[in-house]
Design a protein around this motif. Structure first.
Motif, PDB file in Angstrom:
ATOM      1  N   MET A  32       0.378  -0.904   0.265  1.00 42.44           N
ATOM      2  CA  MET A  32      -0.011   0.133  -0.708  1.00 42.44           C
ATOM      3  C   MET A  32       1.288   1.477  -0.324  1.00 42.44           C
ATOM      4  O   MET A  32       0.411   2.307  -0.556  1.00 42.44           O
ATOM      5  CB  MET A  32      -1.239  -0.129   0.529  1.00 42.44           C
ATOM      6  CG  MET A  32      -1.456  -0.621   1.000  1.00 42.44           C
ATOM      7  SD  MET A  32      -3.399  -0.897   2.290  1.00 42.44           S
ATOM      8  CE  MET A  32      -2.349  -0.830   4.159  1.00 42.44           C
ATOM      9  N   ARG A  33       2.084   1.271   0.232  1.00 40.06           N
ATOM     10  CA  ARG A  33       3.065   1.950   0.633  1.00 40.06           C
ATOM     11  C   ARG A  33       3.501   2.538  -0.831  1.00 40.06           C
ATOM     12  O   ARG A  33       3.983   3.544  -1.368  1.00 40.06           O
ATOM     13  CB  ARG A  33       3.923   2.220   1.671  1.00 40.06           C
ATOM     14  CG  ARG A  33       5.053   2.850   2.025  1.00 40.06           C
ATOM     15  CD  ARG A  33       6.644   2.351   2.904  1.00 40.06           C
ATOM     16  NE  ARG A  33       7.504   3.003   2.459  1.00 40.06           N
ATOM     17  CZ  ARG A  33       7.852   4.198   3.551  1.00 40.06           C
ATOM     18  NH1 ARG A  33       7.273   4.521   4.578  1.00 40.06           N
ATOM     19  NH2 ARG A  33       8.705   5.009   3.121  1.00 40.06           N
TER      20      ARG A  33
ATOM     21  N   SER B 198      -2.509   4.101   2.842  1.00 39.93           N
ATOM     22  CA  SER B 198      -1.450   4.150   3.842  1.00 39.93           C
ATOM     23  C   SER B 198      -1.439   4.686   4.465  1.00 39.93           C
ATOM     24  O   SER B 198      -0.519   4.978   5.104  1.00 39.93           O
ATOM     25  CB  SER B 198      -0.270   4.122   2.419  1.00 39.93           C
ATOM     26  OG  SER B 198       1.378   4.221   2.760  1.00 39.93           O
ATOM     27  N   LYS B 199      -1.420   6.274   4.291  1.00 42.98           N
ATOM     28  CA  LYS B 199      -1.759   6.487   5.306  1.00 42.98           C
ATOM     29  C   LYS B 199      -2.387   6.092   6.904  1.00 42.98           C
ATOM     30  O   LYS B 199      -2.143   6.684   7.860  1.00 42.98           O
ATOM     31  CB  LYS B 199      -2.424   8.128   5.158  1.00 42.98           C
ATOM     32  CG  LYS B 199      -0.551   8.638   4.300  1.00 42.98           C
ATOM     33  CD  LYS B 199      -1.611  10.217   4.064  1.00 42.98           C
ATOM     34  CE  LYS B 199      -0.280  11.252   3.491  1.00 42.98           C
ATOM     35  NZ  LYS B 199      -0.639  12.580   3.087  1.00 42.98           N
ATOM     36  N   THR B 200      -3.988   6.035   6.618  1.00 46.86           N
ATOM     37  CA  THR B 200      -4.292   5.479   7.761  1.00 46.86           C
ATOM     38  C   THR B 200      -3.936   4.176   8.800  1.00 46.86           C
ATOM     39  O   THR B 200      -4.011   3.877   9.786  1.00 46.86           O
ATOM     40  CB  THR B 200      -6.015   4.602   7.011  1.00 46.86           C
ATOM     41  OG1 THR B 200      -6.395   5.883   6.595  1.00 46.86           O
ATOM     42  CG2 THR B 200      -6.805   4.692   7.955  1.00 46.86           C
ATOM     43  N   ALA B 201      -3.030   3.200   7.458  1.00 44.65           N
ATOM     44  CA  ALA B 201      -2.585   2.339   8.120  1.00 44.65           C
ATOM     45  C   ALA B 201      -1.005   3.134   8.959  1.00 44.65           C
ATOM     46  O   ALA B 201      -0.695   2.290  10.120  1.00 44.65           O
ATOM     47  CB  ALA B 201      -1.749   0.630   7.039  1.00 44.65           C
ATOM     48  N   GLN B 202      -0.386   4.209   8.356  1.00 45.46           N
ATOM     49  CA  GLN B 202       0.902   4.227   8.992  1.00 45.46           C
ATOM     50  C   GLN B 202       0.178   5.087  10.444  1.00 45.46           C
ATOM     51  O   GLN B 202       1.533   4.960  11.457  1.00 45.46           O
ATOM     52  CB  GLN B 202       1.157   5.040   7.954  1.00 45.46           C
ATOM     53  CG  GLN B 202       2.004   4.399   7.145  1.00 45.46           C
ATOM     54  CD  GLN B 202       2.751   5.968   6.053  1.00 45.46           C
ATOM     55  OE1 GLN B 202       3.155   6.434   6.688  1.00 45.46           O
ATOM     56  NE2 GLN B 202       2.776   4.896   4.738  1.00 45.46           N
ATOM     57  N   ASN B 203      -1.134   5.969  10.432  1.00 47.73           N
ATOM     58  CA  ASN B 203      -1.100   6.555  11.290  1.00 47.73           C
ATOM     59  C   ASN B 203      -2.429   5.846  12.547  1.00 47.73           C
ATOM     60  O   ASN B 203      -2.441   5.465  13.453  1.00 47.73           O
ATOM     61  CB  ASN B 203      -1.491   8.311  10.897  1.00 47.73           C
ATOM     62  CG  ASN B 203      -0.292   8.686  10.604  1.00 47.73           C
ATOM     63  OD1 ASN B 203       0.442   8.719  10.920  1.00 47.73           O
ATOM     64  ND2 ASN B 203      -0.384   8.447   8.814  1.00 47.73           N
ATOM     65  N   GLU B 204      -3.853   6.305  11.596  1.00 45.32           N
ATOM     66  CA  GLU B 204      -5.114   6.340  12.645  1.00 45.32           C
ATOM     67  C   GLU B 204      -5.148   4.482  13.597  1.00 45.32           C
ATOM     68  O   GLU B 204      -5.769   4.291  14.562  1.00 45.32           O
ATOM     69  CB  GLU B 204      -6.354   6.437  11.638  1.00 45.32           C
ATOM     70  CG  GLU B 204      -6.161   7.615  11.463  1.00 45.32           C
ATOM     71  CD  GLU B 204      -6.190   8.710  10.709  1.00 45.32           C
ATOM     72  OE1 GLU B 204      -5.290   7.584  10.218  1.00 45.32           O
ATOM     73  OE2 GLU B 204      -5.790   9.718  10.305  1.00 45.32           O
TER      74      GLU B 204
END
Length: 376
Positions: free
Chosen positions: A241-242, A251-257
């Protein structure tokens, strides 16, 4: 008078046992390490708070119907939380350094030697009166040597759920102590000249290579070690995803929230297993001691493998980067960089150390798959 007695018996003060007070003190110690010392605060803080909550008499946090009971049941017993953490870690990981120098896979593999050495150490502890570790217990304890918290929790939940609290606390404690534990081992096993070795700049890795790499890793895992695919598969999904560039929101959701929410509940669930009746035992001390030995052996094995590679390649490989073969990403790589700069102010090893560091993540997942296949 009888009503006063009933009222008194309904308070925590009347029901505290010394073990609960000790474990609440352990919880406070974890909070101190997280807040004041800043040792792995993202996990030690919820673990410490969970330890306090689960040891409150009559509160029932960890009993059927309690919040922590269901958090553990849904997230840890099913193995969901560690897998979601692995997906988030995959989304945060850049495999570029490993792709540019595939030999670093050997360092990630060598650092897992601590896992299998500790497996035999845990079995040998049974020779001492008071210890009674089964092969499954020993396997779950040994994974601490990989310095990978989610993997340790995943394997412990499968093989030794009763020991999960002690294993998780040991794993994250030693991960937090990487800057203290590793440098003396690294310096003891290397010479000043070896620590001063400057490594050549890594080549630029193409986007196509970065997209194909997680898919290739997944295919190889499916073919040769399917028991490791839950961890490796979620890690590769996050990384794909990254790197693919078409699902930036995911990708940003998996990395953060997502990883932040799961981390909160994972910590609380682990803390719920730090109840006095489960944690205060001779076996817990054995787990903590074996965890330290496993971590030290893993670090030493990585450094020694890097020394061997340096000899065979005619120089050009700084043996310090072998210490990054443990899975503590990116802390181990930063420690390698720091020790390298101390020896040579022009020696920037961070990117070179990230290769064995991410290889160590894959290595610990593979080691967990092997142990699961053998004794699960």
């Amino acid at each position: 008078m009888e009503k006063l007695q009933i009222l008194w018996q309904s308070t925590a003060l009347a029901n505290f046992q010394w073990g609960q007070l000790v474990m609440m003190a352990v919880g406070l110690l974890l909070l101190y390490l997280a807040i004041v010392r800043k040792f792995e605060p993202l996990l030690l803080l919820p673990i410490g708070f969970g330890a306090i909550l689960t040891n409150i008499p009559l509160a029932g946090f960890s009993e059927p119907g309690g919040l922590l009971y269901y958090v553990y049941l849904v997230g840890i017993e099913t193995g969901v939380f560690p897998l979601l953490i692995f997906m988030g870690v995959g989304a945060l990981t850049d495999f570029g350094a490993l792709i540019a120098n595939p030999r670093m896979l050997l360092l990630g593999a060598a650092a897992q030697f601590g896992i299998f050495a500790t497996l035999f150490g845990a079995i040998l502890l049974n020779l001492i009166p008071g210890f009674d570790f089964t092969l499954k217990d020993a396997s779950a304890i040994a994974i601490i040597g990989g310095a990978d918290g989610p993997t340790a929790i995943f394997l412990a939940s499968r093989l030794a759920p009763d020991l999960l609290g002690a294993i998780a606390v040991a794993a994250y404690s030693y991960m937090a102590l990487v800057p203290i534990i590793q440098p003396p081992i690294m310096k003891a096993l290397t010479s000043q000249a070896e620590r001063e070795i400057e490594m050549a700049q890594l080549r630029v890795v193409s986007k196509k290579e970065k997209i194909l790499f997680p898919l290739m890793v997944l295919m190889l895992t499916i073919l040769f070690l399917p028991t490791a695919t839950p961890l490796v598969g979620m890690f590769c999904l996050g990384n794909l995803m990254r790197e693919c560039g078409v699902v930036e929101r995911l990708s940003k959701t998996a990395q953060n929230e997502l990883i932040n929410v799961v981390t909160i509940f994972l910590g609380l669930a682990v803390g719920s297993k730090l109840s006095a009746d489960k944690f205060l035992s001779l076996e817990t001390l054995g787990i903590l001691a074996l965890g330290a030995i496993a971590f030290a052996i893993g670090t030493a094995a990585g450094v020694l493998m890097a020394k061997l590679m340096n000899k065979l390649s005619g120089g050009g490989i700084n043996p310090l980067i072998g210490a990054a073969g443990v899975s503590a990403v990116p802390m181990a790589a930063r420690v390698v960089n720091k020790v390298g700069l101390e020896a040579n102010p022009h020696n920037f090893l961070l990117m070179h150390a990230m290769g064995p560091n991410v290889a160590g993540v894959l290595g610990s997942a593979v080691a967990a798959g092997i142990l699961l296949a053998l004794v699960g």
